[in-house]
Motif scaffolding. Sequence first.
Motif, mmCIF file in Angstrom:
data_model
loop_
_atom_site.group_PDB
_atom_site.id
_atom_site.type_symbol
_atom_site.label_atom_id
_atom_site.label_comp_id
_atom_site.label_asym_id
_atom_site.label_seq_id
_atom_site.Cartn_x
_atom_site.Cartn_y
_atom_site.Cartn_z
ATOM 1 N N PRO A 77 52.944 85.236 32.929
ATOM 2 C CA PRO A 77 53.000 85.609 34.297
ATOM 3 C C PRO A 77 53.579 86.658 35.416
ATOM 4 O O PRO A 77 54.383 87.967 34.754
ATOM 5 C CB PRO A 77 54.406 84.927 34.178
ATOM 6 C CG PRO A 77 55.418 85.079 32.786
ATOM 7 C CD PRO A 77 54.052 85.430 32.319
ATOM 8 N N GLU A 78 53.490 86.869 37.180
ATOM 9 C CA GLU A 78 53.389 88.019 37.381
ATOM 10 C C GLU A 78 54.390 89.078 37.085
ATOM 11 O O GLU A 78 54.993 89.812 36.962
ATOM 12 C CB GLU A 78 52.645 87.644 38.378
ATOM 13 C CG GLU A 78 51.316 87.745 38.564
ATOM 14 C CD GLU A 78 50.889 87.996 40.214
ATOM 15 O OE1 GLU A 78 51.326 88.423 41.526
ATOM 16 O OE2 GLU A 78 49.850 88.241 40.413
ATOM 17 N N ASP A 248 64.129 86.137 46.711
ATOM 18 C CA ASP A 248 63.653 87.352 45.719
ATOM 19 C C ASP A 248 62.443 87.488 47.168
ATOM 20 O O ASP A 248 61.059 87.003 47.781
ATOM 21 C CB ASP A 248 62.654 86.918 44.508
ATOM 22 C CG ASP A 248 61.448 87.861 44.000
ATOM 23 O OD1 ASP A 248 61.763 88.038 44.654
ATOM 24 O OD2 ASP A 248 61.040 87.553 43.340
ATOM 25 N N ARG A 249 62.565 88.967 47.210
ATOM 26 C CA ARG A 249 61.356 88.905 48.405
ATOM 27 C C ARG A 249 60.585 90.538 47.934
ATOM 28 O O ARG A 249 60.433 91.576 49.065
ATOM 29 C CB ARG A 249 62.394 89.702 50.075
ATOM 30 C CG ARG A 249 63.017 88.367 50.340
ATOM 31 C CD ARG A 249 61.823 87.207 50.766
ATOM 32 N NE ARG A 249 62.873 86.231 51.838
ATOM 33 C CZ ARG A 249 62.813 84.948 50.661
ATOM 34 N NH1 ARG A 249 62.309 84.935 49.649
ATOM 35 N NH2 ARG A 249 63.455 84.107 51.832
ATOM 36 N N THR A 250 60.801 90.504 46.692
ATOM 37 C CA THR A 250 60.120 91.655 46.298
ATOM 38 C C THR A 250 58.251 92.158 46.029
ATOM 39 O O THR A 250 57.751 90.477 46.341
ATOM 40 C CB THR A 250 60.214 92.258 44.750
ATOM 41 O OG1 THR A 250 59.507 90.644 44.037
ATOM 42 C CG2 THR A 250 61.799 92.216 44.754
ATOM 43 N N LEU A 251 57.885 92.745 46.695
ATOM 44 C CA LEU A 251 56.711 93.182 46.955
ATOM 45 C C LEU A 251 55.758 93.030 45.635
ATOM 46 O O LEU A 251 54.629 93.207 45.718
ATOM 47 C CB LEU A 251 55.761 94.183 48.417
ATOM 48 C CG LEU A 251 57.257 93.950 49.419
ATOM 49 C CD1 LEU A 251 57.361 95.720 50.048
ATOM 50 C CD2 LEU A 251 56.152 93.315 50.024
ATOM 51 N N THR A 252 56.260 93.350 44.600
ATOM 52 C CA THR A 252 55.447 94.140 43.662
ATOM 53 C C THR A 252 55.767 93.164 41.768
ATOM 54 O O THR A 252 56.621 92.837 42.080
ATOM 55 C CB THR A 252 55.230 95.296 43.023
ATOM 56 O OG1 THR A 252 56.622 95.561 41.723
ATOM 57 C CG2 THR A 252 55.289 96.175 44.062
ATOM 58 N N SER A 253 55.164 93.530 41.280
ATOM 59 C CA SER A 253 55.409 92.436 39.775
ATOM 60 C C SER A 253 56.105 92.787 39.154
ATOM 61 O O SER A 253 57.694 92.553 38.356
ATOM 62 C CB SER A 253 54.633 92.153 39.023
ATOM 63 O OG SER A 253 53.183 91.393 40.404
ATOM 64 N N MET A 254 56.423 94.358 39.215
ATOM 65 C CA MET A 254 57.853 95.182 38.497
ATOM 66 C C MET A 254 58.969 94.901 39.268
ATOM 67 O O MET A 254 60.370 94.657 38.216
ATOM 68 C CB MET A 254 56.979 96.468 38.829
ATOM 69 C CG MET A 254 55.325 96.151 38.163
ATOM 70 S SD MET A 254 55.507 98.907 37.859
ATOM 71 C CE MET A 254 54.902 98.768 39.335
ATOM 72 N N LEU A 258 62.933 93.489 37.492
ATOM 73 C CA LEU A 258 63.378 94.070 37.562
ATOM 74 C C LEU A 258 64.708 92.900 38.597
ATOM 75 O O LEU A 258 65.558 93.235 37.896
ATOM 76 C CB LEU A 258 63.523 95.262 38.848
ATOM 77 C CG LEU A 258 64.769 96.065 38.176
ATOM 78 C CD1 LEU A 258 65.116 96.463 36.928
ATOM 79 C CD2 LEU A 258 64.375 97.551 38.993
ATOM 80 N N LEU A 259 64.016 92.862 39.684
ATOM 81 C CA LEU A 259 65.173 91.674 39.710
ATOM 82 C C LEU A 259 65.989 90.674 39.144
ATOM 83 O O LEU A 259 67.341 90.866 39.267
ATOM 84 C CB LEU A 259 65.060 90.757 41.290
ATOM 85 C CG LEU A 259 65.718 89.639 42.070
ATOM 86 C CD1 LEU A 259 67.425 91.067 42.809
ATOM 87 C CD2 LEU A 259 64.591 89.794 43.255
ATOM 88 N N LYS A 260 64.820 89.745 38.316
ATOM 89 C CA LYS A 260 65.846 89.244 37.375
ATOM 90 C C LYS A 260 65.908 89.876 36.390
ATOM 91 O O LYS A 260 67.460 89.232 35.987
ATOM 92 C CB LYS A 260 64.295 88.519 36.514
ATOM 93 C CG LYS A 260 63.579 87.145 37.959
ATOM 94 C CD LYS A 260 62.727 85.908 36.556
ATOM 95 C CE LYS A 260 61.926 85.896 37.830
ATOM 96 N NZ LYS A 260 60.972 84.487 37.239
ATOM 97 N N SER A 298 54.527 98.240 48.853
ATOM 98 C CA SER A 298 52.996 96.931 48.393
ATOM 99 C C SER A 298 51.679 97.340 48.255
ATOM 100 O O SER A 298 51.368 96.169 48.144
ATOM 101 C CB SER A 298 52.928 96.412 50.141
ATOM 102 O OG SER A 298 52.675 97.377 51.193
ATOM 103 N N SER A 299 51.139 98.489 48.019
ATOM 104 C CA SER A 299 49.974 99.091 47.429
ATOM 105 C C SER A 299 50.243 99.197 46.402
ATOM 106 O O SER A 299 49.025 99.756 45.623
ATOM 107 C CB SER A 299 49.959 100.577 48.465
ATOM 108 O OG SER A 299 49.390 100.204 49.893
#
Length: 368
Positions: A77-78, A248-254, A258-260, A298-299
């Motif tokens: 999962p991403e 969750d409004r994070t833009l990357t899988s990382m 980290l938020l979790k 986001s890139s």
Amino acid sequence: ILGITLTKRANGQAKHVEMAGFPFHALDTYLPKLVRAGERVAICEQLEDPKLVKGLVKRGVIELVTPGVVLGDNILPEKENSFLAAVYFGRKTTGVAFLDISTGEFYLSEGDDRYVDKLLSNFAPKEVLYQRGEDQRFEQSFGCRHYTYRLDEWIFSSELNYDKLCKQFATPSLKGFGVEGLDAGVAAAGAILYYLEFTEHRDIAHINSIKRIDQRDSVWIDRFTIRNLELFSSNAQQAKTGFVDVIDRTLTSMGGRLLKRWIAMPLVDVERINHRLDVVEILTKGSELAATLRDHISSIGDLERLSSRIAAGRILPRELVQLKSSLVAVENLKALLESTDEERLHEIASTIDPITELRDKLAREIYP
């Protein structure tokens, strides 16, 4: 599990053997179903060139895919870590270790069974290892909610595993990691490295450090609180969203992973809390800065998992192109943070290494 039709084949003695299969190119469809169901899948291939061998071609197991040892993007999962855990029931204390082979994150700790149970709830490992003969204690302490695998007692030797960890990290001792003296935790961590060898995962150069989990650093939330607060999933049958999905409004899988971890392990230290809030305040007040940061972030691809795929020799050409683009975005991000007047953002920028040598080499060797 797979929902495929059984066939029968006669074995020459008027008996029929049930068989089931699928084309090898459908592996990406069926392998995730098996692993998510808790099965362990042995991947076998020909080990010799059929043109150069007379008779039967030698075959062998090249990889064992288990719920806790997965590198394939189609299974992972991403925005969620895929931790493999090991628990060692020592004489005085219980050791525990967590490894996400897809990112290289490696943690250990030790304490009583109640503390270890909280850690298991927070990290939510996909698979848990423990020593053979401790089935009753494991079930009484941690329940039956985990996919588990039992290893022989000798595999949890703290002395052998201390040396195994030092060899993995290329260091003479573990003092620099803050885990010296945590014999039960070291026993659990070393058992994880043994399990990677056992499952034919030997290219693990990206696992180059380990962190100690300190009981005093975070608020430890037990599994009942996590469930009742619906932090990661809803208790309602129809609803599939938990608290983390809402915010969750994070833009990357990382960022999502980290938020979790931040939600599962809230900070206790006031200074660290204020440090984090200072950065939040800067970005809240500076909307233009925040918007520009979002464009750069986001890139950026999943650098943690890309690095693990490089170490395992599984990186694809398109992923190398993604790595090059990500490093360009990282350099722009660092420059943007340094251009501000905020000391907190300068501190963050100082921890960022855009690895320009690698980026330039990728730019020379690979064409998008």
